[in-house]
Design a protein around this motif. Structure first.
Motif, PDB file in Angstrom:
ATOM      1  N   TYR A 148       3.296  16.990  38.658  1.00 23.29           N
ATOM      2  CA  TYR A 148       1.740  16.734  38.477  1.00 23.29           C
ATOM      3  C   TYR A 148       1.279  18.467  38.894  1.00 23.29           C
ATOM      4  O   TYR A 148       1.742  18.689  39.824  1.00 23.29           O
ATOM      5  CB  TYR A 148       1.448  15.643  39.284  1.00 23.29           C
ATOM      6  N   GLY A 149       0.258  18.705  38.222  1.00 25.22           N
ATOM      7  CA  GLY A 149      -0.388  19.785  38.485  1.00 25.22           C
ATOM      8  C   GLY A 149      -1.932  19.506  38.915  1.00 25.22           C
ATOM      9  O   GLY A 149      -2.759  18.820  38.358  1.00 25.22           O
ATOM     10  N   TRP A 150      -2.348  20.188  39.925  1.00 27.00           N
ATOM     11  CA  TRP A 150      -3.720  20.042  40.854  1.00 27.00           C
ATOM     12  C   TRP A 150      -4.508  21.120  39.883  1.00 27.00           C
ATOM     13  O   TRP A 150      -4.107  21.999  39.732  1.00 27.00           O
ATOM     14  CB  TRP A 150      -3.752  20.306  41.831  1.00 27.00           C
ATOM     15  N   VAL A 151      -5.655  20.641  39.311  1.00 25.48           N
ATOM     16  CA  VAL A 151      -6.406  21.412  38.339  1.00 25.48           C
ATOM     17  C   VAL A 151      -7.888  21.645  38.831  1.00 25.48           C
ATOM     18  O   VAL A 151      -8.355  20.459  39.197  1.00 25.48           O
ATOM     19  CB  VAL A 151      -6.493  21.309  37.086  1.00 25.48           C
ATOM     20  N   ARG A 152      -8.418  22.565  39.148  1.00 25.44           N
ATOM     21  CA  ARG A 152      -9.858  23.038  39.489  1.00 25.44           C
ATOM     22  C   ARG A 152     -10.816  22.517  38.346  1.00 25.44           C
ATOM     23  O   ARG A 152     -10.568  22.639  37.091  1.00 25.44           O
ATOM     24  CB  ARG A 152     -10.255  24.022  40.080  1.00 25.44           C
ATOM     25  N   ARG A 153     -11.701  21.411  38.591  1.00 23.76           N
ATOM     26  CA  ARG A 153     -12.669  21.028  37.538  1.00 23.76           C
ATOM     27  C   ARG A 153     -13.451  22.078  37.003  1.00 23.76           C
ATOM     28  O   ARG A 153     -14.135  22.941  37.840  1.00 23.76           O
ATOM     29  CB  ARG A 153     -13.611  19.940  38.136  1.00 23.76           C
ATOM     30  N   THR A 154     -13.588  22.297  35.624  1.00 22.85           N
ATOM     31  CA  THR A 154     -14.281  23.229  35.001  1.00 22.85           C
ATOM     32  C   THR A 154     -15.019  22.888  33.854  1.00 22.85           C
ATOM     33  O   THR A 154     -15.859  23.513  33.277  1.00 22.85           O
ATOM     34  CB  THR A 154     -13.229  24.330  34.565  1.00 22.85           C
ATOM     35  N   TRP A 155     -15.317  21.467  33.943  1.00 21.28           N
ATOM     36  CA  TRP A 155     -15.988  20.908  32.931  1.00 21.28           C
ATOM     37  C   TRP A 155     -17.198  20.151  33.676  1.00 21.28           C
ATOM     38  O   TRP A 155     -17.249  19.894  34.817  1.00 21.28           O
ATOM     39  CB  TRP A 155     -15.345  19.702  32.135  1.00 21.28           C
ATOM     40  N   ASP A 156     -18.023  19.445  32.894  1.00 18.60           N
ATOM     41  CA  ASP A 156     -19.210  18.900  33.490  1.00 18.60           C
ATOM     42  C   ASP A 156     -18.682  17.548  33.817  1.00 18.60           C
ATOM     43  O   ASP A 156     -18.012  16.876  33.491  1.00 18.60           O
ATOM     44  CB  ASP A 156     -20.324  18.610  32.646  1.00 18.60           C
ATOM     45  N   ALA A 157     -19.513  17.129  35.131  1.00 25.13           N
ATOM     46  CA  ALA A 157     -19.014  15.918  36.005  1.00 25.13           C
ATOM     47  C   ALA A 157     -19.209  14.847  34.722  1.00 25.13           C
ATOM     48  O   ALA A 157     -20.405  14.568  34.240  1.00 25.13           O
ATOM     49  CB  ALA A 157     -19.774  15.863  36.974  1.00 25.13           C
ATOM     50  N   GLY A 158     -18.116  13.778  34.722  1.00 25.66           N
ATOM     51  CA  GLY A 158     -18.374  12.857  33.790  1.00 25.66           C
ATOM     52  C   GLY A 158     -17.807  13.040  32.550  1.00 25.66           C
ATOM     53  O   GLY A 158     -17.789  12.114  31.736  1.00 25.66           O
ATOM     54  N   GLN A 209       6.697  16.092  31.933  1.00 22.70           N
ATOM     55  CA  GLN A 209       6.989  14.819  31.765  1.00 22.70           C
ATOM     56  C   GLN A 209       8.429  14.480  32.620  1.00 22.70           C
ATOM     57  O   GLN A 209       9.387  15.498  32.587  1.00 22.70           O
ATOM     58  CB  GLN A 209       7.092  14.319  30.508  1.00 22.70           C
ATOM     59  N   GLY A 210       8.822  13.575  33.211  1.00 25.39           N
ATOM     60  CA  GLY A 210       9.985  13.208  33.732  1.00 25.39           C
ATOM     61  C   GLY A 210      10.841  12.860  32.608  1.00 25.39           C
ATOM     62  O   GLY A 210      10.435  12.278  31.567  1.00 25.39           O
TER      63      GLY A 210
END
Length: 378
Positions: A148-158, A209-210
């Motif tokens: 799994y990769g942590w990604v910073r939100r770059t899109w509008d909330a929701g 994927q595993g």
């Protein structure tokens, strides 16, 4: 499945029993991943953190020790008791192959069901974050686990993309963990821009994927062979500095020490640190002699010197296996690999290499030696 302790959470993390978190720098575990780590802990997941360096920049011994202590304290506030810091230099991870770094991860990982790191696929990602992600990809493939990769939100909330996983974060744990860093990153450090502590959710991607253990032999992923497994992998091209000769089978025992000594002296003269374990590249056979280059992986751009040449391990798809035991038993591993290729309707490539992960220099008992055999399939 993990035993969830907070059933009211609307967006829990993926169900994982044992999670390995891979960070390039101590701040990554708190500023970026802290909220998600806290969410996994809250859901009943056992978490272990492995940090590849002691900081964002090379530091002296005192500051390194301080950052190690800070990370241990921060991890405890996140609910994590197991933390390992490796001794690589910040800003220099690119000088180590992902395969070599992944072998170090596996040595300290224990049992793992999934891995987590910063998703560094976006343009402009920190080079150390990119290397940590590549390392985690190799480790996940060999452990047959999802990454799994942590990604910073770059899109509008929701308006989340369909391929991201929203996770309700434990911001209280994260803020508490961040406060443990007395040697905080400078105000202009990009790591400060990563977290959104005013938001309740973070987002994960499935970087890889595993591999299902139920996949049949010949599926191109895994085959059990006694205590050995054969896997498909993916490599980046890697330069090797070493001695190149045509050598008979009965001469290899004398050639290897001579080659490794020559390569080691050439590297020392240039102040270059090997980028991985010793390696031998075989490029075919003629008149009962192997065309072989033996030496060490090196950062790109190394120059040859005298009898010491620079060769390249090809990048792309691979078939790999790890031989456990003395070099005298390598022939049985090669026989198993030949049978695997035949079972899958393929012919072993004439070019291949061996990586000597554990050998007589570090382990007296030959039964503990490990040699990785790699066939490039590109």
């Amino acid at each position: 499945m993990a035993a969830r302790t907070d059933v009211s959470t609307a967006f829990p993390p993926p169900a994982v029993r044992r999670l390995l978190v891979v960070c390039s720098h101590p701040f990554d575990a708190t500023f970026a991943l802290g909220g998600v780590i806290g969410a996994f802990v809250r859901a009943g997941t056992h978490v272990r953190i492995v940090c590849l360096t002691h900081g964002r920049r090379p530091d002296d011994g005192a500051r390194r020790a301080a950052r190690a202590t800070e990370l241990l304290d921060a991890a405890r506030r996140l609910g994590v008791e197991e933390v390992s810091l490796l001794d690589h230099r910040a800003g220099h991870l690119q000088g180590n192959t992902p395969e070599w770094l992944a072998s170090e991860l596996r040595a300290v990982a224990g049992q793992v069901d999934a891995l987590l790191t910063i998703d560094a696929r976006a343009p402009g990602s920190h080079p150390d974050h990119v290397r940590a992600m590549r390392t985690a990809q190799h480790a996940a493939a060999e452990l047959h686990c999802p990454l799994y990769g942590w990604v910073r939100r770059t899109w509008d909330a929701g308006d989340e993309p369909a391929d991201v996983i929203a996770v309700d974060c434990d911001r209280a744990r994260q803020r508490s963990a961040i406060s443990c860093h007395e040697s905080s990153p400078p105000s202009d450090d990009p790591i400060r821009e990563l977290p959104r502590l005013d938001e309740t959710r973070d987002f994960l991607t499935v970087v890889q994927q595993g591999l299902a253990s139920s996949e049949p032999p010949g599926s191109g992923h895994r085959r059990e062979a006694d205590d050995m497994e054969i896997v498909r992998g993916q490599r980046e091209a890697q330069e090797v500095m070493g001695l190149h000769e045509s050598v008979r089978m009965d001469e290899l025992g004398d050639f290897f020490p001579r080659a490794m000594t020559a390569a080691g002296e050439a590297l020392a003269a240039r102040g270059v640190t090997p980028a991985g374990p010793p390696v031998a590249l075989y490029q075919g056979m003629a008149e009962e002699k192997f065309d072989v280059t033996a030496g060490f992986p090196v950062p790109a751009g190394a120059a040859p010197s005298g009898d010491v040449v620079v060769a390249t391990l090809p990048g792309g798809a691979t078939v790999e296996a790890i031989h456990q035991g003395s070099y005298d038993g390598l022939s049985s591993t090669y026989e198993e690999l030949t049978a695997w290729f035949k079972d899958n309707g393929m012919t072993p490539p004439t070019v291949m290499w061996e990586e000597y992960l554990v050998g007589p220099e570090s382990e007296a008992d030959p039964s503990h030696w490990q040699t990785r055999i790699v066939y490039p399939m590109g």
